[in-house]
Design a protein around this motif. Structure first.
Motif, short mmCIF file in Angstrom:
data_model
loop_
_atom_site.label_atom_id
_atom_site.label_comp_id
_atom_site.label_asym_id
_atom_site.label_seq_id
_atom_site.Cartn_x
_atom_site.Cartn_y
_atom_site.Cartn_z
N ASP A 10 0.85 -1.19 0.00
CA ASP A 10 0.00 0.00 0.00
C ASP A 10 0.89 1.25 0.00
N PHE A 11 0.88 1.96 -1.12
CA PHE A 11 1.61 3.21 -1.23
C PHE A 11 0.59 4.32 -1.51
N PRO A 12 0.15 5.04 -0.49
CA PRO A 12 -0.92 6.02 -0.68
C PRO A 12 -0.49 7.23 -1.48
N GLY A 13 -1.47 7.84 -2.14
CA GLY A 13 -1.24 9.10 -2.83
C GLY A 13 -0.43 8.98 -4.09
N HIS A 14 0.10 10.13 -4.52
CA HIS A 14 0.85 10.23 -5.76
C HIS A 14 2.19 9.51 -5.68
N GLY A 15 2.93 9.77 -4.61
CA GLY A 15 4.19 9.07 -4.39
C GLY A 15 5.44 9.84 -4.75
N ALA A 16 5.32 10.83 -5.68
CA ALA A 16 6.47 11.66 -6.07
C ALA A 16 7.70 10.81 -6.38
N GLY A 17 7.49 9.75 -7.12
CA GLY A 17 8.59 8.87 -7.49
C GLY A 17 8.77 7.69 -6.56
N GLY A 18 8.14 7.73 -5.38
CA GLY A 18 8.18 6.60 -4.45
C GLY A 18 9.37 6.56 -3.53
N TRP A 19 10.26 7.53 -3.61
CA TRP A 19 11.54 7.47 -2.91
C TRP A 19 11.42 7.66 -1.39
N ASN A 20 10.33 8.21 -0.92
CA ASN A 20 10.24 8.54 0.51
C ASN A 20 9.26 7.68 1.30
N TYR A 21 8.72 6.65 0.69
CA TYR A 21 7.81 5.79 1.44
C TYR A 21 8.55 5.04 2.54
N PRO A 22 7.93 4.89 3.70
CA PRO A 22 8.62 4.20 4.82
C PRO A 22 9.01 2.77 4.49
N GLN A 23 8.21 2.08 3.67
CA GLN A 23 8.57 0.70 3.32
C GLN A 23 9.89 0.63 2.57
N PHE A 24 10.07 1.58 1.64
CA PHE A 24 11.32 1.61 0.87
C PHE A 24 12.49 1.97 1.77
N ARG A 25 12.30 2.93 2.66
CA ARG A 25 13.37 3.33 3.57
C ARG A 25 13.74 2.20 4.52
N GLU A 26 12.75 1.41 4.92
CA GLU A 26 13.02 0.27 5.79
C GLU A 26 13.80 -0.80 5.02
N TYR A 27 13.46 -1.00 3.76
CA TYR A 27 14.20 -1.94 2.91
C TYR A 27 15.67 -1.55 2.84
N LEU A 28 15.94 -0.26 2.64
CA LEU A 28 17.33 0.20 2.58
C LEU A 28 18.04 -0.11 3.90
N LYS A 29 17.37 0.18 5.00
CA LYS A 29 17.97 -0.03 6.32
C LYS A 29 18.25 -1.51 6.57
N GLU A 30 17.27 -2.36 6.25
CA GLU A 30 17.42 -3.79 6.51
C GLU A 30 18.55 -4.41 5.69
N ASN A 31 18.82 -3.84 4.53
CA ASN A 31 19.86 -4.37 3.64
C ASN A 31 21.16 -3.58 3.69
N ASN A 32 21.28 -2.72 4.71
CA ASN A 32 22.50 -1.92 4.89
C ASN A 32 22.86 -1.14 3.63
N LEU A 33 21.84 -0.56 3.02
CA LEU A 33 22.03 0.22 1.80
C LEU A 33 21.82 1.70 2.11
N GLU A 34 22.69 2.53 1.56
CA GLU A 34 22.56 3.97 1.75
C GLU A 34 22.32 4.63 0.39
N LEU A 35 21.18 5.24 0.24
CA LEU A 35 20.81 5.91 -1.01
C LEU A 35 21.50 7.27 -1.10
N THR A 36 22.18 7.49 -2.23
CA THR A 36 22.85 8.76 -2.47
C THR A 36 22.37 9.33 -3.80
N ILE A 37 21.77 10.52 -3.75
CA ILE A 37 21.29 11.20 -4.95
C ILE A 37 22.05 12.50 -5.11
#
Length: 495
Positions: free
Chosen positions: A150-177
Motif C-alpha cells: 500500500d503506497f498512498p497518494g501520488h508518491g512523487a517517485g516513491g523514494w520517501n515511502y517508509p517501506q522503501f526506507r526500511e528496505y534500505l535499512k534492513e539491507n544496509n544500503l545507503e541511497l545517495t542522490i
C-alpha cells in the motif's frame, strides 16, 4: 487451454517513442522491452482514456471512462468527483479473485490516500471537508482485494515511502542522490543515483513483485501480478550506470520543437515552458531516457524470473503506460493535459500471449484504449460477461490473430482538467485523422499520415470541411453510445 498467469507492468508518463517498436530511430535503449515486443503483439493505435494518472488508472481498475467512474482529476484535486476508488464488486481485483486468481499489486496506486491531513494541503483545499474522510473511506490495494503493498497518494517517485526506507535499512544500503538539475518549468527535477542500483525504487519494486509471485507459486491457482513503476514520470532520478549511456550523447530537438503555433489553441500555453532553447530540455531528456533504460532492466529481471520458474510460456505479459509525456514537444510543452498530441495520449501497449495464445512479432492497427486492458485481463481469466457500464472490450481476439467484425473504428481520449484548472476536451482518433474538441477555444484536426508530428491544424482549412463535420458527428455518436454527459453542451457548441 488453462487459465494463464498474468503479469501486468505499467509505467507512468512514458512516451511510446522511447521504444524501438514504435520509433526505429529512438536513442532510448530498451533491449528487454524490444525483445518482449518481438515475442508479443504491439498495438500501434493505443490511447489513454485520460492523460492524467488517477483517471487513467481508475479506468484500468473499472473498464470505464473517467466521466463514468468519477475520478476526473488526480485525487483530492478540484473536479475529482470521487477521491477514493469505490469498492465495488466489478473492480479488476474483485473479478479476478472471483475467477480463482491470486492477485498482487506493488508500486504506484494513486487511487486512494488513506489517512489525509488536510492541513498539509495547499491553499483552499485544506478547508474542504472531503466526504471520503468523513466516513473514513480507504481504498488502498489491500482494501480492494489485492495482496501486496500500500503506497498512498501520488508518491512523487516513491523514494520517501517508509517501506522503501526500511528496505534500505534492513539491507544496509545507503541511497545517495547527486547532481541535481531543476528549474526550466514549474520545478521539474532530475538527478543521479550514485549509490548501487539496489538502492533505487525500481529495483525495490521488482524485488517486491518477485516476493509476491514466490508466494503465489505455492498455490494451485493462477495469479495476476501488477507492477506499477513510478518512472519515467518526474522526478527523473536515474542510476549512474544507465545515465552513463546518455551523458555524452547529443539528442536532437523534437521535430515539433520549433513549430509555428499559428492556429493552435491558447489553452496549450498553460503548460508551455518559458525556456525557448533546446539546450534547456536536453538534460531532462537524457535523465528520462536513463530512467526508462533502468526500468527496462527491471522488466528483464521479471522475465528472467518467470523463465527460471518455468512459467514464462504459461504467462501473459501486458506492458503499457498510463499516459505519455511531452518533454518540450510543440514549442516547449511540459507535463501533460490541456493538449491531445500523440506524445501524451498515445501509449505503448505490448501483449505477450501464453504459448498457443497467438503468434507474436506482429503489429496490430486496431483502435484500442485503456478501458480495454480491464476487459482483456478478465477475458484471460475466463470472464466474458462484463458489468453494464464497462466501456472496454477484450483484445484477446486481436492477440489471437483475428479482429471481430464489430470492433470500433475509433478511440476517444477524455480530459476535464489538471490541478486547479478545469478544462474540457475530447479527442477522437479514426483512420488517419484526429479531431480535438476544445471547449471555448480553437478545435484541432490533424491528418496523421501526412503530418505525423501534428504540426498543421486543418480545422480552418475549407478543403477539410467535410472531414471535420464527419469527425464531429462520429464523436457525437461515440458520446451517445458511451453515455458521455458532455454530449448536451457539445451538440450546442459544435453541431
Amino acid at each position: 487451454m488453462k487459465k494463464p498467469n498474468i503479469v501486468f507492468i505499467v509505467t507512468d508518463q512514458q512516451q511510446r517513442g522511447t521504444l524501438s517498436c514504435y520509433d526505429a530511430d529512438t536513442l532510448c535503449q530498451t533491449p528487454n522491452l524490444d525483445q518482449l515486443a518481438s515475442e508479443g503483439i504491439v498495438f500501434d493505435n493505443a490511447y489513454a482514456s485520460f492523460p492524467v494518472c488517477t483517471p487513467a488508472r481508475a479506468s484500468m481498475q473499472t473498464g470505464m471512462y473517467p466521466f463514468k467512474h468519477g475520478m476526473q482529476n488526480n485525487s483530492y484535486s478540484p473536479g475529482c468527483l470521487v477521491n477514493e476508488l469505490p469498492q465495488t464488486d466489478y473492480l479488476l481485483s474483485r473479478q479476478l479473485k472471483q475467477a480463482g486468481y491470486s492477485v498482487g499489486h506493488t508500486g504506484k496506486w494513486h487511487l486512494g490516500q488513506g489517512e489525509v491531513d488536510r492541513t498539509k494541503f495547499d491553499r483552499n483545499l485544506k478547508y474542504i471537508e472531503f466526504p471520503e474522510q468523513a466516513i473514513q473511506a480507504r481504498s488502498m490495494p489491500t482494501d480492494v482485494g489485492y495482496e501486496g503493498d500500500d503506497f498512498p497518494g501520488h508518491g512523487a517517485g516513491g523514494w520517501n515511502y517508509p517501506q522503501f526506507r526500511e528496505y534500505l535499512k534492513e539491507n544496509n544500503l545507503e541511497l545517495t542522490i547527486e547532481n541535481k538539475i531543476s528549474g526550466h518549468y514549474y520545478g521539474h527535477f532530475a538527478a543521479e543515483v550514485t549509490s548501487p542500483v539496489e538502492t533505487t525504487i525500481e529495483h525495490y519494486l521488482t524485488d517486491r513483485a518477485i516476493h509476491y509471485m514466490d508466494q503465489f507459486l505455492n498455490r494451485e491457482e493462477p495469479f495476476m501480478m501488477a507492477v506499477h513503476f513510478w518512472g519515467p514520470h518526474e522526478p527523473y532520478i536515474a542510476p549512474s550506470d544507465t545515465l552513463d549511456l546518455y551523458r555524452d550523447m547529443t539528442i536532437p530537438p523534437w521535430p515539433s520543437f520549433d513549430e509555428d503555433q499559428t492556429d493552435k489553441p491558447n489553452i496549450h500555453n498553460v503548460k508551455r515552458s518559458k525556456a525557448k532553447d533546446w539546450e534547456s530540455f536536453e538534460p531532462y531528456v537524457k535523465h528520462y531516457y536513463a530512467v526508462m533504460t533502468h526500468i527496462d532492466r527491471q522488466v528483464g529481471r521479471l522475465v528472467d524470473y518467470l523463465k527460471e520458474k518455468g512459467i514464462y510460456e504459461d504467462t501473459v505479459i501486458m506492458f503499457c503506460a498510463d499516459h505519455g509525456e511531452s518533454l518540450g514537444v510543440h514549442g516547449g510543452l511540459c507535463d501533460k493535459g490541456f493538449f491531445m498530441y500523440d506524445e501524451t495520449c498515445r501509449i505503448p501497449l505490448i501483449v505477450k500471449p501464453q504459448q498457443g495464445g497467438g503468434e507474436g512479432g506482429r503489429k496490430a492497427q486496431e483502435m484500442v484504449g485503456t478501458c480495454d486492458l480491464y476487459a482483456t485481463m478478465l477475458d484471460y481469466a475466463g470472464i466474458k460477461e462484463l458489468h453494464p457500464g464497462v466501456d472496454g472490450r477484450s483484445m484477446v481476439p486481436i492477440v489471437e490473430g483475428f479482429t471481430p467484425e464489430d470492433w470500433p473504428d475509433a478511440v476517444v481520449t477524455e480530459f476535464t482538467g489538471l490541478g486547479s484548472l478545469l478544462y474540457t476536451q475530447r479527442m477522437i482518433r479514426m483512420g488517419d485523422y484526429k479531431y480535438v474538441f476544445n471547449s471555448g477555444d480553437t478545435d484541432e484536426l490533424y491528418h496523421l499520415k501526412s503530418d505525423p508530428h501534428e504540426l498543421k491544424n486543418l480545422v480552418c482549412d475549407e478543403q477539410y470541411g467535410d472531414v471535420l463535420l464527419h469527425m464531429r458527428k462520429r464523436l457525437e455518436a461515440w458520446m451517445e453510445e458511451h453515455e458521455d454527459h458532455l454530449i448536451v453542451e457539445y451538440r450546442h457548441m459544435r453541431l
